[in-house]
Write a protein that holds these residues in place. Structure first.
Motif, PDB file in Angstrom:
ATOM      1  N   PRO A   1      11.058   1.824  -5.303  1.00  0.00           N
ATOM      2  CA  PRO A   1      10.895   2.337  -3.936  1.00  0.00           C
ATOM      3  C   PRO A   1       9.470   2.862  -3.761  1.00  0.00           C
ATOM      4  CG  PRO A   1      12.881   3.215  -4.962  1.00  0.00           C
ATOM      5  CD  PRO A   1      12.107   2.543  -6.050  1.00  0.00           C
ATOM      6  N   PRO A   2       8.793   2.530  -2.674  1.00  0.00           N
ATOM      7  CA  PRO A   2       7.424   3.016  -2.480  1.00  0.00           C
ATOM      8  C   PRO A   2       7.289   4.528  -2.584  1.00  0.00           C
ATOM      9  CG  PRO A   2       7.918   1.298  -0.898  1.00  0.00           C
ATOM     10  CD  PRO A   2       9.196   1.591  -1.606  1.00  0.00           C
ATOM     11  N   ALA A   3       8.288   5.242  -2.121  1.00  0.00           N
ATOM     12  CA  ALA A   3       8.221   6.700  -2.193  1.00  0.00           C
ATOM     13  C   ALA A   3       8.157   7.182  -3.642  1.00  0.00           C
ATOM     14  CB  ALA A   3       9.426   7.306  -1.480  1.00  0.00           C
ATOM     15  N   ARG A   4       8.866   6.508  -4.534  1.00  0.00           N
ATOM     16  CA  ARG A   4       8.844   6.910  -5.944  1.00  0.00           C
ATOM     17  C   ARG A   4       7.472   6.646  -6.555  1.00  0.00           C
ATOM     18  NH1 ARG A   4      11.042   4.447 -11.306  1.00  0.00           N
ATOM     19  NH2 ARG A   4      11.411   6.331 -12.518  1.00  0.00           N
ATOM     20  N   LEU A   5       6.890   5.501  -6.215  1.00  0.00           N
ATOM     21  CA  LEU A   5       5.564   5.193  -6.731  1.00  0.00           C
ATOM     22  C   LEU A   5       4.540   6.199  -6.215  1.00  0.00           C
ATOM     23  CD1 LEU A   5       5.656   1.322  -6.282  1.00  0.00           C
ATOM     24  CD2 LEU A   5       5.867   2.584  -8.436  1.00  0.00           C
ATOM     25  N   ARG A   6       4.660   6.533  -4.960  1.00  0.00           N
ATOM     26  CA  ARG A   6       3.724   7.492  -4.387  1.00  0.00           C
ATOM     27  C   ARG A   6       3.886   8.861  -5.030  1.00  0.00           C
ATOM     28  NH1 ARG A   6       2.966  11.115  -0.211  1.00  0.00           N
ATOM     29  NH2 ARG A   6       0.951  10.900   0.837  1.00  0.00           N
ATOM     30  N   GLU A   7       5.085   9.257  -5.294  1.00  0.00           N
ATOM     31  CA  GLU A   7       5.336  10.539  -5.943  1.00  0.00           C
ATOM     32  C   GLU A   7       4.736  10.562  -7.346  1.00  0.00           C
ATOM     33  OE1 GLU A   7       9.179  13.276  -7.329  1.00  0.00           O
ATOM     34  OE2 GLU A   7       9.466  11.407  -6.215  1.00  0.00           O
ATOM     35  N   TRP A  11       0.855  -1.192   0.000  1.00  0.00           N
ATOM     36  CA  TRP A  11       0.000   0.000   0.000  1.00  0.00           C
ATOM     37  C   TRP A  11       0.890   1.239   0.000  1.00  0.00           C
ATOM     38  CZ3 TRP A  11      -4.798  -0.722  -1.341  1.00  0.00           C
ATOM     39  CH2 TRP A  11      -5.416  -1.941  -1.075  1.00  0.00           C
ATOM     40  N   VAL A  12       1.072   1.819  -1.179  1.00  0.00           N
ATOM     41  CA  VAL A  12       2.061   2.885  -1.345  1.00  0.00           C
ATOM     42  C   VAL A  12       1.486   4.273  -1.151  1.00  0.00           C
ATOM     43  CG1 VAL A  12       3.432   1.457  -2.891  1.00  0.00           C
ATOM     44  CG2 VAL A  12       1.718   3.010  -3.860  1.00  0.00           C
ATOM     45  N   ASP A  13       0.152   4.409  -1.187  1.00  0.00           N
ATOM     46  CA  ASP A  13      -0.444   5.733  -1.011  1.00  0.00           C
ATOM     47  C   ASP A  13      -1.793   5.578  -0.331  1.00  0.00           C
ATOM     48  OD1 ASP A  13      -0.793   8.436  -1.082  1.00  0.00           O
ATOM     49  OD2 ASP A  13      -1.067   8.591  -3.246  1.00  0.00           O
TER      50      ASP A  13
END
Length: 573
Positions: A555-561, A516-518
């Motif tokens: 990286p989850p942060a990249r997907l969320r961005e 769950w990335v976002d």
């Protein structure tokens, strides 16, 4: 009226309830639902529909404490609208409908599932295909249920235990008996298991819902890893073809992959193994805390070896060790044109976007099955259907039929992979609208990204986007390329419908749930967010890599961005 006077499809077997030891020793600690079931067996509510509620109306139901919960054993849920509006779920063991059954279900939808007004997208009088190969009818009035039951019974269908804390519909590969590469035809096994549990009073009162699947195909299309009991193809040490046993899978808030407990099951022993597991679960399952009552928590508590030992203590069978697993991959659907194992015949998998058919369309599918195929309509766990046994020389005529213009075997990659639960349209637990939103989303993504994805169809496959209206996971978002779960979101100072976004789910040899990335992405931002994500995937993917595999590398942060619009301030609910 006694239960013996009910239609055959709703008759109930056995008067002596199984004496589950653990829960009934500590009556003071039972949860509220368990107390209601102990005070009045749910089967009594089934009889009461005919004896009383059909004549007196929904007010009579409300006057009996716990009766709304018990009516789930009749396959009846109150709709979100309340009053005299109910959802009725029809079980289709193994997903196999005879042509006349499909026709009758369509006619029943037209006769009894009429809403007060047409839906702006779907019209009226429709049937929903579910991820458990059931058919759901909406807007059914309680006074119409006895007539509906009689007509279902006339074609050999039932609603008994389609819901409730009991054995639900038993899943099976829709291509059983027609798949050229299947290990064993598992449909007779699935039907035998269903026949044993349906209407069986001794095994009807379990701690929570009890989901089973059995398949002889090698592509895991009925999602073995997320069932309480799963039998999937294997070859024993002695060379016998049958099944390995998995237990304790499930989704919702506490998702778990089913575990191998080192048991090989011969086809003739499948009913007894499932019966013994139901006894084990009934005796040892948690009846105190409903949120921890699913069988997966018991499996986790006992561990594979402990569970196997408890199972062995409840059956006279000698449990054989697991054999060679024969599942080779996860196949999300059977949409398209495929060879039938019968020479000169074809399998035609039709895409039913978000699983919704008008009643007349379901009846038409039955007519086409009789006119062109082997007389069966086969429902998948992907909310689609298959017509089997179509002669090669009649394929073009079938493709020219009007139904196949909407339910096409050649859909866009997003329309093909979309799955949606009932949502706020009918469900009292959902927090977002799902069916129309998911359909619009899939069609828009087909326009924006579909051609590029279709060029890589052999490597990428359909993009599986699953939208669930709440955390109950009826649309199975945890196993999708893109899993969406309804929630609230902030848009400026407004509270709007939103979704949590998960990426990277799949089953089979590389099974894993989404990350769950976002959280709390406003639903209005979802189409553009997913388009950005898909375009990035297409630009960066490795040869042969599907979206779920690519997402796992990021990286989850990249997907969320990527999901968050660059020109809007980030806000969290």
């Amino acid at each position: 009226m006694s239960t013996a006077d009910l239609p055959i499809g709703t008759r109930l077997r056995g008067r002596d309830e199984l004496r589950f030891v653990r829960p009934y020793r500590r009556l003071g600690r039972l949860n509220e639902v368990e107390r209601a079931k102990l005070a009045r067996h749910p089967y009594e509510a089934i009889a009461a529909v005919v004896e009383r509620y059909a004549a007196e109306g929904p007010e009579a139901i409300a006057g009996v404490p716990g009766e709304v919960e018990r009516l789930k054993w009749a396959g009846i849920y109150p709709q979100r609208q309340g009053g005299n509006a109910f959802m009725v779920r029809v079980k289709v063991p193994g997903g196999r409908l005879r042509a006349e059954q499909a026709v009758e279900l369509g006619l029943l939808a037209e006769a009894f599932a009429q809403g007060p007004e047409d839906h702006p997208v779907f019209g009226n009088a429709y049937a929903d295909l579910t991820t458990r190969q059931d058919v759901q009818l909406h807007w059914v009035r309680i006074e119409d249920v006895p007539r509906l039951w009689r007509r279902l019974d006339a074609v050999g269908l039932t609603t008994v235990q389609a819901c409730g804390d009991s054995a639900r519909n038993v899943l099976c590969c829709p291509l059983a008996g027609a798949d050229p590469e299947e290990v064993v035809d598992a449909l007779p096994v699935a039907v035998a298991i269903s026949d044993f549990f349906t209407g069986n009073r001794a095994y009807a009162n379990l701690p929570r819902k009890f989901k089973m699947s059995v398949t002889g195909c090698r592509e895991d299309c009925v999602r073995a890893e997320i069932n309480d009991i799963a039998l999937w193809p294997a070859r024993s040490v002695a060379g016998e073809l049958g099944f390995n046993l998995l237990v304790g899978g499930g989704l919702s808030d506490g998702e778990r992959m089913a575990q191998d407990v080192d048991v090989f099951v011969a086809p003739g022993d499948a009913v007894e193994v499932c019966r013994a597991i139901a006894q084990l679960y009934g005796e040892l399952g948690n009846r105190e805390h409903r949120g921890l009552a699913r069988m997966r928590y018991l499996v986790e508590e006992l561990g594979p070896e402990g569970f196997r030992a408890e199972l062995a203590a409840r059956t006279s069978l000698r449990l054989a060790p697991a054999g060679e697993a024969l599942t080779r991959r996860f196949r999300g659907d059977h949409v398209g044109i495929h060879p039938d194992r019968r020479p000169g015949r074809l399998l035609v998998g039709l895409c039913v976007p978000v699983g919704r058919l008008r009643g007349r369309e379901l009846a038409e599918a039955g007519r086409l099955a009789a006119a062109y195929g082997d007389g069966t309509v086969r429902l998948g766990a992907d909310q689609n259907l298959v017509l089997a046994g179509v002669p090669e020389e009649r394929l073009e005529d079938l493709l020219a039929e009007p139904l196949l213009a909407r339910c096409t075997p050649f859909p866009g990659p997003f329309s093909r992979g979309v799955v949606a639960c009932t949502g706020t349209e009918f469900c009292r637990f959902a927090v977002v609208e799902t069916k129309a939103r998911a359909l619009d989303l899939a069609q828009w993504l087909d326009e924006q990204c579909g051609p590029a994805v279709a060029e890589l169809a052999e490597e990428v496959g359909p993009i599986r986007v699953h939208l669930s209206g709440c955390s109950a996971s009826c649309a199975q978002p945890q196993i999708a390329d893109v899993g969406l779960r309804g929630t609230a979101a902030h848009l400026g100072d407004q509270l709007v419908e939103g979704v949590d976004v998960g990426l990277g789910g799949t089953l089979g040899p590389r099974a894993g749930f989404v990350d769950w990335v976002d959280g709390g992405l406003p639903a209005q931002d979802l189409p553009e967010a997913l388009a950005r994500l898909v375009r990035l995937f297409l630009a960066e993917r490795r040869p042969g890599e599907a979206l779920w595999a690519w997402a796992r590398r990021q990286p989850p942060a990249r997907l969320r961005e990527t999901l968050r619009a660059p020109d809007r301030e980030e806000v969290r609910p």
